[in-house]
Every structure is written in C-alpha cells, then in structure tokens.
Write a protein that holds these residues in place. Structure first.
Motif, PDB file in Angstrom:
ATOM      1  N   SER A 263      -9.853   2.190  -3.391  1.00  0.00           N
ATOM      2  CA  SER A 263      -8.882   2.493  -2.653  1.00  0.00           C
ATOM      3  C   SER A 263      -8.722   1.233  -1.781  1.00  0.00           C
ATOM      4  N   SER A 264      -7.446   0.977  -1.226  1.00  0.00           N
ATOM      5  CA  SER A 264      -7.440  -0.091  -0.282  1.00  0.00           C
ATOM      6  C   SER A 264      -7.221   0.404   1.064  1.00  0.00           C
ATOM      7  N   CYS A 265      -7.525  -0.629   2.026  1.00  0.00           N
ATOM      8  CA  CYS A 265      -7.677  -0.301   3.433  1.00  0.00           C
ATOM      9  C   CYS A 265      -6.966  -1.703   4.029  1.00  0.00           C
ATOM     10  N   ASN A 266      -5.417  -1.547   4.098  1.00  0.00           N
ATOM     11  CA  ASN A 266      -5.050  -2.984   4.446  1.00  0.00           C
ATOM     12  C   ASN A 266      -5.326  -3.192   5.910  1.00  0.00           C
ATOM     13  N   SER A 267      -5.449  -2.015   6.971  1.00  0.00           N
ATOM     14  CA  SER A 267      -5.726  -2.626   8.162  1.00  0.00           C
ATOM     15  C   SER A 267      -7.189  -3.090   8.454  1.00  0.00           C
ATOM     16  N   GLY A 268      -8.282  -2.467   7.661  1.00  0.00           N
ATOM     17  CA  GLY A 268      -9.365  -2.897   7.962  1.00  0.00           C
ATOM     18  C   GLY A 268      -9.723  -4.300   7.133  1.00  0.00           C
ATOM     19  N   TRP A 269      -8.799  -4.528   5.717  1.00  0.00           N
ATOM     20  CA  TRP A 269      -9.274  -5.853   5.293  1.00  0.00           C
ATOM     21  C   TRP A 269      -8.275  -6.836   5.962  1.00  0.00           C
ATOM     22  N   LYS A 270      -7.478  -6.521   6.901  1.00  0.00           N
ATOM     23  CA  LYS A 270      -6.328  -7.303   7.646  1.00  0.00           C
ATOM     24  C   LYS A 270      -5.342  -8.004   6.696  1.00  0.00           C
ATOM     25  N   MET A 271      -4.760  -7.181   5.860  1.00  0.00           N
ATOM     26  CA  MET A 271      -3.982  -7.798   4.981  1.00  0.00           C
ATOM     27  C   MET A 271      -2.573  -6.911   5.058  1.00  0.00           C
ATOM     28  N   THR A 272      -1.447  -7.303   4.409  1.00  0.00           N
ATOM     29  CA  THR A 272      -0.343  -6.425   4.212  1.00  0.00           C
ATOM     30  C   THR A 272      -0.511  -5.430   3.043  1.00  0.00           C
ATOM     31  N   PRO A 273       0.188  -4.227   3.013  1.00  0.00           N
ATOM     32  CA  PRO A 273      -0.251  -3.300   1.937  1.00  0.00           C
ATOM     33  C   PRO A 273      -0.201  -4.116   0.528  1.00  0.00           C
ATOM     34  N   VAL A 274       0.814  -4.773   0.344  1.00  0.00           N
ATOM     35  CA  VAL A 274       0.956  -5.659  -1.005  1.00  0.00           C
ATOM     36  C   VAL A 274       0.021  -6.442  -1.070  1.00  0.00           C
ATOM     37  N   GLN A 275      -0.408  -7.080  -0.250  1.00  0.00           N
ATOM     38  CA  GLN A 275      -1.629  -8.117  -0.538  1.00  0.00           C
ATOM     39  C   GLN A 275      -2.768  -7.366  -0.859  1.00  0.00           C
ATOM     40  N   ALA A 276      -3.098  -6.343  -0.251  1.00  0.00           N
ATOM     41  CA  ALA A 276      -4.225  -5.365  -0.107  1.00  0.00           C
ATOM     42  C   ALA A 276      -4.158  -4.924  -1.527  1.00  0.00           C
ATOM     43  N   ASN A 277      -3.074  -4.476  -2.132  1.00  0.00           N
ATOM     44  CA  ASN A 277      -3.178  -3.923  -3.611  1.00  0.00           C
ATOM     45  C   ASN A 277      -3.612  -5.070  -4.539  1.00  0.00           C
ATOM     46  N   ILE A 278      -2.986  -6.227  -4.343  1.00  0.00           N
ATOM     47  CA  ILE A 278      -3.385  -7.365  -5.068  1.00  0.00           C
ATOM     48  C   ILE A 278      -4.673  -7.693  -4.902  1.00  0.00           C
ATOM     49  N   TRP A 279      -5.135  -7.779  -3.733  1.00  0.00           N
ATOM     50  CA  TRP A 279      -6.693  -8.167  -3.544  1.00  0.00           C
ATOM     51  C   TRP A 279      -7.645  -7.086  -4.076  1.00  0.00           C
ATOM     52  N   MET A 280      -7.039  -5.980  -4.168  1.00  0.00           N
ATOM     53  CA  MET A 280      -8.017  -4.881  -4.673  1.00  0.00           C
ATOM     54  C   MET A 280      -8.208  -4.839  -6.153  1.00  0.00           C
ATOM     55  N   GLU A 281      -7.092  -5.351  -6.921  1.00  0.00           N
ATOM     56  CA  GLU A 281      -6.987  -5.537  -8.181  1.00  0.00           C
ATOM     57  C   GLU A 281      -7.707  -6.615  -8.671  1.00  0.00           C
ATOM     58  N   GLU A 282      -7.867  -7.668  -7.814  1.00  0.00           N
ATOM     59  CA  GLU A 282      -8.337  -8.944  -8.128  1.00  0.00           C
ATOM     60  C   GLU A 282      -9.801  -8.930  -8.028  1.00  0.00           C
ATOM     61  N   ASN A 283     -10.283  -8.043  -6.797  1.00  0.00           N
ATOM     62  CA  ASN A 283     -11.449  -8.215  -6.346  1.00  0.00           C
ATOM     63  C   ASN A 283     -12.492  -6.852  -6.516  1.00  0.00           C
ATOM     64  N   MET A 284     -11.652  -5.868  -5.944  1.00  0.00           N
ATOM     65  CA  MET A 284     -12.535  -4.487  -6.104  1.00  0.00           C
ATOM     66  C   MET A 284     -12.568  -4.078  -7.568  1.00  0.00           C
TER      67      MET A 284
END
Ligand SMILES: Cc1ncc(C[n+]2csc(CCOP(=O)(O)OP(=O)(O)O)c2C)c(N)n1
Ligand code: SF4
Lengths: 259, 358
Positions: free
Chosen positions: A220-241
C-alpha cells in the motif's frame, strides 16, 4: 438533458456497497486503506455474510475501520488482533472472522501473535496493509521500511547495519503449515484492485471450508507518511516497494507456489 | 446430592470453570498456577460441555483472546501468576475500557521481577488500584480456602456480567497449591443467548452494528464514558462489599487480613484469646470494593489494628484511610515468598498492644 435525467436507477453502473457506512473516511486522500476497506465489504456483501462476519480492527490508521465497515467489530490492542480473532473464532467457529492490520501492528509489536495464529492454522483471514511506515503516529520507521528509505525515525534513510533489514512477513508465514492461502497484492490500479478482491473472496471461501489461515498482504501507499502526492506515492510504490515485495501468490491450497 | 472432593485450589478453579458453564479458557503456564491449564487439558471440557481450552503463546495473547471471546458475550476466563498478570495489564485495561465481562485469576507469587515461585500477597496495589493504565477498577475477590476458589468462579462470572466488568480472583500460592475438601456446585448450562445491545456476534439486518472498543478520540465523549465507568464502580462499592468477621463483637484489638494471611491470623486470634487478649479478625472478601464502612466502625471500637499481609504493607493504606486516624494501624508481613507463622502474628499484635512498632 439535465443532471436529473441522467441520475436514474436504470443508468446506475456502480454504487457504494451498503456495507460501507456513510461516515466520512478519516484516511488521507490517496491512501490505500479506503480501497482495501471497500473491496472487503463488497466481497462480504456479494457472499451475503454480513450477519455472520466479525472483523477485528487494529491500532494504526485503520483503528477506526469500525466507523466505516458496517459489520460487528472488535477493536484490538496494538498488535493483538490475531489473538482477539482467535478468541472470537474459537468460540464461534461457524462465523467469518478477519483481522485488518498495518505493518507496525502485524510485523513489529504483534509479530508473536501473527506467527502463532498462522502456525495454529486459525480459520481466519488476515489482511495485512504494508505501507512501509507508521502512518498513524506520523511517519516513523516500520519493520517493513525499505533499506535507505527515509522516515521520521530514520531521517537519513534506513541503515540496515544498525536498524535491521525490512521483514518479509508474508514470505515468513507462507512457510508455516497452518497457513492455507498466502498472497501479496496491491490496490493502486484497477487490475490490482480486481486481483485483491478475488484474493479476499478466496480467503473467505477457504474459511467456510475450515482450511486454515488465509493471509493477504496488500502493498500500500502512505502518501502522507512518505511526504509525497498521491500520484508520486503510487509511482514510488511501483518503482521501489513492489520490486522488494513482489506481487503474486506465495501459497495456494496449502502448497507453496514454485517460483 | 453433595459432591465432595479433595482438590488443590488451582484444580478447584479449573473444575469450577467447567461447572460454571464457561465457554472458554485461554492461558499460559506459570508456577504456581499451571495446574489450572493442566487440569483443563486433562479434563477435555470440549467433550463435557463444549468449552474451549487453548494454550496461548503468551499471557499477552491469552488476555487478548479473552477480550475477543468476551466481546461476543461468551463466558471466558484466564489465569496466571504475578509476572504473567503484569503482562496482561494492557489487555485488562482494554477490557475494562470496552466494558467486557471476564474472569481473571492471579495465583500470586513473590516479586518484584521474576522473584520467586513461593506465595505472596504483594500484588494488592496492582489488583485493587487499577493495574494497567487509565481510571478503572476490577472487582476483586480474595478466596481464603479451596472451597472459595471454586465458589468465587461462579460468583465471579455472575458479577462480571452484572457489571460488564472484569472480575479478578486474587489468590496466592498457598491457596492455589494446598489441598482441601471442596463441595462442588452443580453443572451450570453454558449461555446460549447474547445481549443484542452490545455483543459482537455478526450484524443482523434488524440492529445497528455492535463494536467492542475502548477508543473514543473525542475527549468530551471519553470523559462521559469515564463518568459512566466511575458510576459503575460506585455501584459496586454500594452493593458488592463482602467480608467475614471472627470474634469482632467484643474485640479490643483487630487483625485485618485476607486470603491465606487471614487463615494464619485466625489461628493467631485463637492464641491471643487463650492468653486473655480480646482479639478479633476482620477478613475482607472483596478487596475492591473495600469494606471501608465496616472497618471504620470497628476502628471506633478497638484500641489498635494490625494489618497482616504477605507484603511490605499495601492493604494497610486502605485500612488507614478507612480508620481515618481514629486508631493506631500497624502492618505485619513477611514477604518475598515467606509465609508468616501464627505466633509471629501474635508477637506483632502484642507489640502493637505494648505501644511498640517494628
Ligand atoms: C502499545 C502501543 N504502543 C504504541 C502505540 C502507538 N501507535 C499507534 S499506531 C502505531 C503504528 C501503526 O502503524 P501501522 O501498523 O503500520 O499502521 P498504519 O498507521 O501505517 O496504517 C503506533 C506505534 C500504541 N497505540 N500502543
Ligand atoms: S497517514 Fe498514511 S496510512 Fe494513514 S491515512 Fe494517511 S496515507 Fe493512509
């Protein structure tokens, strides 16, 4: 044609399941919790088992899951949801019982309860929301935080030499004979939502047959905890998580899936 | 027909749990109470009554299993000894906060820390003042015999459901381990109806969903909830005080003691009477609610009170509050697992009478 002409029962293509309440969700926009809640409730509605289902809410952002899920629920102490669910299920073996837990709850403070509920093969479903961080308390490092990943308690990135490596709980519980179905999914894209929903259906069907424990990780993504926008968080999740926590079934019908 | 048996206190707890119609027991081994789980496993209560027995992975897991079962309206219990009870405290606080009924048994051993496996009464503060976090109380029953170990299981469940509150049986290694004659009560049926007002059993169409929780993030509502809890504890203080008196009518000196200390003190009272000392024993049976009024009345009658407890002096604080300075109150105790002898208690009483103190 105005809006009134469009809003007609025959034009309805999708609606919110009545198993979600009308309460305003406390989750941040973009958070995976809301989607995960929705599909669990949809499956319970589709199976017609609302009156036979008891959920267990954790401590974490989803502590208030019972405000949104329109089913009977017990709120558990931090990490103890699998024990609470065990207490319920042992007394009501004919009911559907599930826990819904974050990674801090399930893989840090509640590690013992998780492992032992899995090992005993409790006939329950565990839904494990892995967002790699402690959302509720403001973005501290979780047991699942990736190496090098920044959090408020690993401000220079997770240093595995001193802070330990992220734990792959799902891989771990798949090894235990008590688990019957173990899978890792996500809910950031429609295709993943569909797959996760299917997994929840399988888990609850297994429960009906007393097959043992079903364990569903949702990366899952936690954009607030990751300090990202929701879209950035999803991209980051796909690339890293997801490369670190690859999606797919780990155990089906009690058999480990060969890679 | 009376059913008499020679049993250990721990075995009496287990047998009484089955007979009280308990639905489930969750526990973890620890001396000196492991016989509870052992007896239950050997007795196969699933076959006898359908009762669930499970050895949990820890006391923490056990109390949270209790929380889950209790949330569904089932009659559920756990037992442990001091270090294990310490581990349960978070769970007990949640159970009290969520207003769930359950029974907890502490067969106390000496501490602090791992301490000893020998008997002690040093968990009085933990048991009667809260134990875990937050403003809450357990209803605390203190058995002084194997018979009461059995009887208080049945009573404990009744009180737990009456108040929707955890009830604690505060025993100790003496009562848990010693064997005595017990008259067992008849098998009670297990409950088959569950209060639709609060039990978490699956939401039918016709009612709102039920939630077992101790959480309310709104401080004003949480304060209201706390008022409600406090009103409940007050009702317990008004209705549930239990105690026993020996030779108190004409007593000039009073011993106050509970559990195994009361047994020892009763002998000390006999020894004192034989020496011409007008001594009496007051035995609180409920430690919360504490028999304040009764002790207050006796404090007006007697010339001195001796609190006897296998601790460094915990219950004495409640006695002093009740006596409100009317009379001298002293403590006598052995601790760390040492059991006092009646003549030691008598000696302490004579010291009190002579105006001395230790
Ligand atoms: C015993 C205890 N320790 C610590 C906390 C504080 N706490 C609340 S939520 C939380 C972490 C939750 O993180 P996670 O399980 O990952 O769920 P998320 O909020 O990310 O969904 C912590 C440490 C608590 N409530 N209880
Ligand atoms: S803090 Fe993170 S996990 Fe919590 S609601 Fe917000 S996005 Fe979701």
């Amino acid at each position: 044609m105005n809006l009134k002409d469009i809003i007609k029962p025959e034009n309805l293509v999708y609606s919110k399941t009545p198993l979600l309440t009308d309460n305003v969700m406390s989750y941040c926009p973009g958070c995976s919790h809301g989607t995960a809640h929705r599909i669990i409730m949809e499956v319970i509605e589709e199976m017609g088992i609302q009156s036979e289902t008891i959920g267990v809410a954790p401590v974490g952002c989803s502590v208030l899951a019972y405000d949104f899920m329109n089913i009977d629920m017990a709120q558990a102490a931090h990490g103890r949801a699998p024990a609470v669910a065990t207490g319920i299920k042992r007394c009501w073996p004919e009911k559907y019982v599930f826990t819904y837990q974050g990674d801090g709850d399930l893989a840090a403070i509640g590690t013992a309860e998780t492992i032992h509920a899995c090992n005993r093969g409790e006939n329950i479903m565990i839904v494990f929301i892995n967002n790699g961080i402690y959302g509720m308390t403001g973005g501290q490092m979780a047991p699942t935080t990736l190496p090098g990943m920044k959090s408020s308690t690993s401000p220079f990135g997770r240093d595995v030499a001193t802070m330990g490596n992220p734990i792959k709980m799902t891989d771990l519980v798949a090894q235990l004979p008590g688990t019957y179905y173990v899978t890792r999914q996500a809910v950031h894209k429609p295709v993943n939502v569909r797959r996760t929903k299917k997994a929840i259906r399988i888990a609850l069907e297994n429960q009906k047959l007393n097959k043992g424990l079903s364990f569903i990780e949702i990366v899952s993504s936690c954009n607030s905890g990751w300090k990202m926008t929701p879209v950035q968080a999803n991209i980051w999740m796909e690339e890293n998580m997801i490369p670190f926590y690859p999606l797919g079934d780990l155990k089906v019908d009690g058999e480990l899936v060969k890679k | 027909m009376r059913e008499l048996r020679l049993m250990k206190g721990n075995e009496a707890i287990a047998e009484a749990a089955i007979r009280a119609g308990a639905d489930a027991y969750f526990g973890y081994p620890i001396t000196p109470q492991s016989e509870v789980l052992e007896y239950l496993m050997a007795e196969q209560p699933m076959e006898r009554t359908g009762m669930v027995v499970l050895q949990a992975e820890s006391e923490i897991a056990a109390i949270n299993m209790v929380y889950g079962a209790a949330a569904t309206g089932k009659r559920v219990l756990t037992s442990s000894s001091s270090p294990g009870i310490s581990l349960k405290q978070e769970g007990i606080s949640y159970i009290a906060g969520a207003e769930l009924p359950c029974l907890i048994v502490n067969v106390v051993r000496g501490g602090p820390g791992l301490g000893t496996i020998q008997p002690s009464q040093a968990d009085y503060f933990q048991s009667t003042k809260g134990g875990g976090h937050g403003d809450y109380r357990l209803l605390v029953l203190a058995p002084a015999s194997v018979q009461e170990m059995s009887d208080f299981v049945k009573l404990g469940f009744e009180l737990a459901f009456k108040y929707r509150n955890p009830v604690l049986i505060l025993s100790d290694g003496v009562i848990g381990q010693m064997m005595e004659k017990v008259e067992l009560f008849e098998q009670q049926p297990r409950v088959t109806t569950f209060d639709p007002a609060w039990t978490v059993t699956g939401k039918p169409k016709e009612r709102e969903r039920n939630i077992a929780t101790s959480l309310d993030l709104d401080p004003y509502r949480q304060e209201k909830h706390n008022y409600k809890l406090q009103a409940k504890y007050k009702a317990m203080e008004e209705n549930e005080v239990r105690f026993e008196e020996f030779d108190c009518k004409d007593a000039e000196y009073l011993i106050v003691a509970y559990g195994s200390s009361a047994r020892i003190s009763q002998k000390a009272v006999q020894l004192a009477r034989a020496k011409g000392i007008k001594a009496g024993l007051f035995r609180p049976i409920t430690l919360f609610p504490f028999p304040k009024q009764e002790i207050s009345a006796l404090a007006s009658q007697v010339k001195g009170i001796l609190s006897v407890e296998m601790s460094a002096g915990q219950m004495i604080e409640d006695i002093q509050l009740a006596a409100a300075g009317k009379v001298n109150v002293q403590h006598f105790g052995r601790y760390g697992g040492v059991i006092p002898a009646p003549d030691e208690v008598l000696e302490a009483l004579e010291l009190l009478i002579s105006g001395g103190s230790k």
